[in-house]
Design a protein around this motif. Sequence first.
Motif, PDB file in Angstrom:
ATOM      1  N   GLY A 193      96.754  52.936  92.031  1.00  0.00           N
ATOM      2  CA  GLY A 193      95.650  53.184  92.938  1.00  0.00           C
ATOM      3  C   GLY A 193      96.082  53.292  94.392  1.00  0.00           C
ATOM      4  N   SER A 194      95.085  53.367  95.256  1.00  0.00           N
ATOM      5  CA  SER A 194      95.329  53.515  96.694  1.00  0.00           C
ATOM      6  C   SER A 194      95.647  52.169  97.325  1.00  0.00           C
ATOM      7  N   LYS A 195      96.025  52.212  98.600  1.00  0.00           N
ATOM      8  CA  LYS A 195      96.322  50.994  99.349  1.00  0.00           C
ATOM      9  C   LYS A 195      95.081  50.120  99.484  1.00  0.00           C
ATOM     10  N   GLN A 196      93.926  50.757  99.673  1.00  0.00           N
ATOM     11  CA  GLN A 196      92.672  50.021  99.792  1.00  0.00           C
ATOM     12  C   GLN A 196      92.350  49.269  98.497  1.00  0.00           C
ATOM     13  N   THR A 197      92.609  49.906  97.357  1.00  0.00           N
ATOM     14  CA  THR A 197      92.368  49.261  96.062  1.00  0.00           C
ATOM     15  C   THR A 197      93.277  48.057  95.879  1.00  0.00           C
ATOM     16  N   ARG A 198      94.551  48.205  96.262  1.00  0.00           N
ATOM     17  CA  ARG A 198      95.490  47.088  96.155  1.00  0.00           C
ATOM     18  C   ARG A 198      95.074  45.931  97.051  1.00  0.00           C
ATOM     19  N   HIS A 199      94.622  46.261  98.271  1.00  0.00           N
ATOM     20  CA  HIS A 199      94.193  45.209  99.199  1.00  0.00           C
ATOM     21  C   HIS A 199      92.982  44.464  98.648  1.00  0.00           C
ATOM     22  N   LYS A 200      92.022  45.185  98.069  1.00  0.00           N
ATOM     23  CA  LYS A 200      90.837  44.560  97.483  1.00  0.00           C
ATOM     24  C   LYS A 200      91.220  43.655  96.321  1.00  0.00           C
ATOM     25  N   ALA A 201      92.156  44.130  95.489  1.00  0.00           N
ATOM     26  CA  ALA A 201      92.587  43.341  94.337  1.00  0.00           C
ATOM     27  C   ALA A 201      93.270  42.056  94.778  1.00  0.00           C
ATOM     28  N   VAL A 202      94.155  42.169  95.773  1.00  0.00           N
ATOM     29  CA  VAL A 202      94.884  40.993  96.247  1.00  0.00           C
ATOM     30  C   VAL A 202      93.933  39.990  96.892  1.00  0.00           C
ATOM     31  N   SER A 203      93.028  40.471  97.739  1.00  0.00           N
ATOM     32  CA  SER A 203      92.141  39.573  98.482  1.00  0.00           C
ATOM     33  C   SER A 203      91.154  38.836  97.590  1.00  0.00           C
ATOM     34  N   THR A 204      90.673  39.482  96.523  1.00  0.00           N
ATOM     35  CA  THR A 204      89.682  38.849  95.657  1.00  0.00           C
ATOM     36  C   THR A 204      90.291  38.145  94.450  1.00  0.00           C
ATOM     37  N   CYS A 205      91.456  38.582  94.008  1.00  0.00           N
ATOM     38  CA  CYS A 205      92.047  37.994  92.802  1.00  0.00           C
ATOM     39  C   CYS A 205      92.976  36.820  93.096  1.00  0.00           C
ATOM     40  N   THR A 206      93.560  36.772  94.298  1.00  0.00           N
ATOM     41  CA  THR A 206      94.497  35.692  94.615  1.00  0.00           C
ATOM     42  C   THR A 206      93.869  34.307  94.474  1.00  0.00           C
ATOM     43  N   PRO A 207      92.679  34.041  95.066  1.00  0.00           N
ATOM     44  CA  PRO A 207      92.085  32.710  94.874  1.00  0.00           C
ATOM     45  C   PRO A 207      91.838  32.383  93.406  1.00  0.00           C
ATOM     46  N   HIS A 208      91.403  33.375  92.644  1.00  0.00           N
ATOM     47  CA  HIS A 208      91.115  33.146  91.226  1.00  0.00           C
ATOM     48  C   HIS A 208      92.385  32.811  90.455  1.00  0.00           C
ATOM     49  N   ILE A 209      93.480  33.536  90.722  1.00  0.00           N
ATOM     50  CA  ILE A 209      94.750  33.285  90.026  1.00  0.00           C
ATOM     51  C   ILE A 209      95.290  31.907  90.387  1.00  0.00           C
ATOM     52  N   VAL A 210      95.230  31.548  91.665  1.00  0.00           N
ATOM     53  CA  VAL A 210      95.711  30.228  92.108  1.00  0.00           C
ATOM     54  C   VAL A 210      94.901  29.125  91.439  1.00  0.00           C
ATOM     55  N   SER A 211      93.577  29.275  91.419  1.00  0.00           N
ATOM     56  CA  SER A 211      92.715  28.279  90.776  1.00  0.00           C
ATOM     57  C   SER A 211      93.003  28.176  89.286  1.00  0.00           C
ATOM     58  N   LEU A 212      93.205  29.306  88.637  1.00  0.00           N
ATOM     59  CA  LEU A 212      93.488  29.334  87.201  1.00  0.00           C
ATOM     60  C   LEU A 212      94.815  28.647  86.882  1.00  0.00           C
ATOM     61  N   LEU A 213      95.860  28.969  87.643  1.00  0.00           N
ATOM     62  CA  LEU A 213      97.169  28.357  87.415  1.00  0.00           C
ATOM     63  C   LEU A 213      97.137  26.857  87.687  1.00  0.00           C
TER      64      LEU A 213
END
Length: 339
Positions: free
Chosen positions: A225-245
């Motif tokens: 995907g585009s840079k904007q898509t990657r930024h959205k994925a990182v910004s919204t998924c990082t807290p979830h991944i950290v919490s899950l781990l």
Amino acid sequence: MTNSTPFTQFILDAYLDVGLLKYLVFITVMCLYIVIIVSNVLLIVVICVNRSLHEPMYFFLCSLFVNELLGSTAVFPLLLTEILRDIHTIPVSFCFLQIFSIYSYANIELCILAAMSYDRYLSICHPLQYHTNMTSTKVAVLIALTWGFPVVEVGVMVSLSAPLHLCGNVIPKVYCDNYYIVKLACSDITVNNFYGIVYTVIIICSVLSVIIYSYSKILKVCFSGSKQTRHKAVSTCTPHIVSLLNFCFGCCFEIFQSRFNMTYLPTVLRVFLSLYFLTCQPLFSPLIYGLNLTKIRNICKSIFCVNRMFYNLSVSAELGSNRHRWLISASVLCCSVTP
């Protein structure tokens, strides 16, 4: 449900005799519990009050924070009481109630995290159809399933353990655990073991399959995907991944400690790590999501800024009023001494 064991209480055998240090431990645990309550309640109120946060992701977060409040409440009050006591016992009925609460909390937490990963998958991989796919009705059904299914499963597990005839009443932990109660049984536990295996496989396989599928699709979109898509994925998924781990680490250690002999570890470390998923997850989740999600962070900042502004205005008004009174008093004094 009647328990067939002759014992009326269980002994929690993992508490250490630390002398007067127990008061310091009590204050520390009490402060930790207060921080957990305040932080989770604050974010629940922020999400419920602000209409801009009435979106699927924030509804799942609100459900997560409510569950963490219930999970921490299942262990902290008893923990605080037992820290100050010399004899660490718990009535049988309260022990099974605590088992039900703790196991429900752990399973609901995993199911909510799986539902959140599915929500992120729809948001990132299908942004145009997101609001069509994730309707308010579907969100309500998912939240109901993440609570209802684990509660029923845990209820069946407790109903199988409660009638067991036990040959002992000593649990080598600081809270009640179904695994150790089944180990104390003198009667046949074949049904308990079979149900435990099926129950664990269903929960783990269903949760892991949803999470792995969701994040494999998200990674695929990020790479293509585009840079904007990657930024959205990182910004919204990082807290979830950290919490899950973070949560999975605590659960995995607790499972390994219960199933395998880990007495070579210091007792204090084993107690701390057995409490990790019950204490650190409710403490870290509000910080992880509150600091990393822009909307929540901005609203919290605005709330604190408004409170600070009102405080400064009140202080200024009080100082102005004091100054006015001082000038009046000075004028009266001058008039009284003037001939």
